[in-house]
Design a protein around this motif. Structure first.
Motif, PDB file in Angstrom:
ATOM      1  N   LEU A 157     -11.131   2.143  -1.526  1.00 40.43           N
ATOM      2  CA  LEU A 157     -10.427   0.912  -1.888  1.00 40.43           C
ATOM      3  C   LEU A 157      -9.031   1.176  -2.436  1.00 40.43           C
ATOM      4  O   LEU A 157      -8.132   0.357  -2.247  1.00 40.43           O
ATOM      5  CB  LEU A 157     -11.241   0.142  -2.938  1.00 40.43           C
ATOM      6  N   TYR A 158      -8.849   2.296  -3.120  1.00 38.80           N
ATOM      7  CA  TYR A 158      -7.579   2.559  -3.801  1.00 38.80           C
ATOM      8  C   TYR A 158      -7.214   4.039  -3.689  1.00 38.80           C
ATOM      9  O   TYR A 158      -8.064   4.902  -3.525  1.00 38.80           O
ATOM     10  CB  TYR A 158      -7.677   2.187  -5.292  1.00 38.80           C
ATOM     11  N   GLY A 213      -7.543  -8.313   7.251  1.00 42.87           N
ATOM     12  CA  GLY A 213      -7.244  -6.882   7.222  1.00 42.87           C
ATOM     13  C   GLY A 213      -7.463  -6.215   8.556  1.00 42.87           C
ATOM     14  O   GLY A 213      -7.457  -5.005   8.630  1.00 42.87           O
ATOM     15  N   VAL A 269     -10.696  -5.889  -8.530  1.00 51.09           N
ATOM     16  CA  VAL A 269     -11.292  -5.582  -7.221  1.00 51.09           C
ATOM     17  C   VAL A 269     -11.609  -6.874  -6.475  1.00 51.09           C
ATOM     18  O   VAL A 269     -11.359  -6.985  -5.266  1.00 51.09           O
ATOM     19  CB  VAL A 269     -12.568  -4.728  -7.394  1.00 51.09           C
ATOM     20  N   ASP A 273      -8.435  -8.309  -5.133  1.00 51.02           N
ATOM     21  CA  ASP A 273      -7.842  -7.520  -4.050  1.00 51.02           C
ATOM     22  C   ASP A 273      -8.700  -7.510  -2.792  1.00 51.02           C
ATOM     23  O   ASP A 273      -8.178  -7.516  -1.672  1.00 51.02           O
ATOM     24  CB  ASP A 273      -7.631  -6.078  -4.498  1.00 51.02           C
ATOM     25  N   HIS A 274     -10.037  -7.466  -2.971  1.00 58.41           N
ATOM     26  CA  HIS A 274     -10.920  -7.199  -1.833  1.00 58.41           C
ATOM     27  C   HIS A 274     -12.015  -8.236  -1.634  1.00 58.41           C
ATOM     28  O   HIS A 274     -12.798  -8.113  -0.680  1.00 58.41           O
ATOM     29  CB  HIS A 274     -11.563  -5.819  -1.991  1.00 58.41           C
ATOM     30  N   GLU A 305     -17.003 -14.889   3.155  1.00 60.87           N
ATOM     31  CA  GLU A 305     -16.697 -13.499   3.499  1.00 60.87           C
ATOM     32  C   GLU A 305     -17.589 -12.996   4.625  1.00 60.87           C
ATOM     33  O   GLU A 305     -17.173 -12.165   5.438  1.00 60.87           O
ATOM     34  CB  GLU A 305     -16.880 -12.617   2.266  1.00 60.87           C
ATOM     35  N   SER A 357       0.843  -1.185   0.000  1.00 59.86           N
ATOM     36  CA  SER A 357       0.000   0.000   0.000  1.00 59.86           C
ATOM     37  C   SER A 357       0.880   1.238   0.000  1.00 59.86           C
ATOM     38  O   SER A 357       2.042   1.206   0.396  1.00 59.86           O
ATOM     39  CB  SER A 357      -0.923   0.003   1.221  1.00 59.86           C
ATOM     40  N   VAL A 384     -17.135  -7.197  -1.968  1.00 58.64           N
ATOM     41  CA  VAL A 384     -16.811  -5.817  -2.338  1.00 58.64           C
ATOM     42  C   VAL A 384     -16.965  -5.618  -3.839  1.00 58.64           C
ATOM     43  O   VAL A 384     -17.507  -4.603  -4.299  1.00 58.64           O
ATOM     44  CB  VAL A 384     -15.380  -5.453  -1.873  1.00 58.64           C
ATOM     45  N   PHE A 437     -10.110 -12.954   2.811  1.00 55.79           N
ATOM     46  CA  PHE A 437     -11.304 -12.116   2.642  1.00 55.79           C
ATOM     47  C   PHE A 437     -12.346 -12.280   3.743  1.00 55.79           C
ATOM     48  O   PHE A 437     -13.399 -11.632   3.682  1.00 55.79           O
ATOM     49  CB  PHE A 437     -11.970 -12.422   1.289  1.00 55.79           C
TER      50      PHE A 437
END
Length: 328
Positions: A46-47, A328, A181, A184-185, A283, A6, A189, A323
């Motif tokens: 998110l980004y 996280g 996406v 990554d998430h 999730e 990040s 999401v 996830f």
């Protein structure tokens, strides 16, 4: 900076888009919609998203408008994911400074993304040699002639080759963006982003279905009612014969309709929907994989494991670690 890292200033994965002369506005809009918008519906962004260009003023495709006020090309050196320029004049070489920025990003481990003719940019930079990629079907023959060392897959919407991803055409930029996406998430999401876009989170099939062909005399009936009916019953032991009976057609006719409208088979579509539901359940916190398998119509935890590995590249346990609610 690696793919999963990040940006230190924001704590977010930084996506940078290089915009060059004659770039396509549509793909730029797709990148902005998927990666650049704030996400109040998710309670978080998110980004970290940036545009950059080699020149202070960039004339977009066909002179539609001029882009100004974006960062210089040096911003590409801070990207975790770099989206490379695309444009309709594929026979015109990309400028050396852009190709050098792509090579530097690749050398330090950034993820590279090419939308539509962006595959030509990646190939010119030399980062696709020996790799898998796709490009718009209209340019497939030209791409193969110019870059024979690239393994072109012309019948798909996008190709994920790990740290380099390519999309076949303009609208496929949305498919690939949502795939990134999701990668990554997670699926939940990605589904939220797709709902905001009013776009399918995952389109089955490939670009072969969009190649010009004669219009049939009698178009196939829409599959939408059947698909909606199935999605409400994924936990039931449905078979292709059950789907055909619901649609009041033979299994052979149903197969032809799936091929024509979705570019896939009824069984492959059903399996994909069941795996997507399994991902969402994991999730949301369901840790008992036997329960996940049963609720998704996949039967056993072993079957769930095999299909999730095939469809997502992750085992249920690995997917949960990445996830699940505690991730996280």
């Amino acid at each position: 900076m690696s793919q999963g890292s990040s940006h230190p200033a924001t704590g977010l994965h930084r996506v940078v888009v290089i915009v060059d002369a004659n770039s396509n506005p549509f793909e730029l809009g797709c990148a902005t919609e998927v990666f650049g918008l704030r996400r109040p519906e998710l309670g978080r962004d998110l980004y970290d998203f940036r545009l950059c260009s080699p020149e202070p003023r960039t004339l977009m495709r066909d002179g539609f408008f001029t882009l100004t006020g974006v960062a210089g090309l040096e911003a590409a050196d801070a990207a975790d994911t770099l989206i490379v320029p695309n444009r309709p004049d594929v026979d015109v070489p990309r400028r050396p400074a852009v190709l050098d920025a792509v090579r530097r990003a690749h050398a330090r481990g950034a993820r590279l993304v090419g939308f539509c003719s962006g595959a030509f940019t990646l190939a010119e930079a030399g980062v696709l040699d020996g790799r898998r990629a796709t490009a718009h079907w209209q340019w497939a023959e030209s791409f193969r002639d110019r870059f024979p060392s690239v393994h072109l897959e012309p019948d798909v919407l996008f190709v994920d080759d790990g740290d380099i991803l390519t999309a076949a055409g303009s609208a496929a930029a949305l498919d690939l963006g949502l795939h990134v996406v999701r990668r990554d998430h997670g699926a939940e999401v990605a589904n939220a982003v797709s709902r905001r876009l009013v776009f399918a989170a995952h389109r089955d099939g490939g670009q072969r279905q969009f190649i010009e062909r004669p219009v049939p005399d009698v178009p196939d009936a829409s599959l939408a009612p059947l698909l909606a009916w199935v999605q409400e019953r994924l936990g039931s032991p449905l078979t292709v014969a059950d789907l055909a009976a619901r649609a009041a057609v033979s299994p052979a006719t149903l197969h032809r309709r799936f091929r024509a409208q979705l570019g896939t088979t009824p069984l492959a579509w059903l399996t994909g929907e069941r795996v997507a539901l399994a991902c969402r359940l994991i999730e949301r916190g369901e840790s008992r994989f036997e329960v996940v398998a049963r609720r998704c119509g996949l039967g056993t935890a072993a079957h769930l494991r095999a299909l999730m590995n095939r469809e997502t590249g992750l085992s249920p346990s690995a997917y949960r670690r990445r996830f699940g609610p505690a991730a996280g």
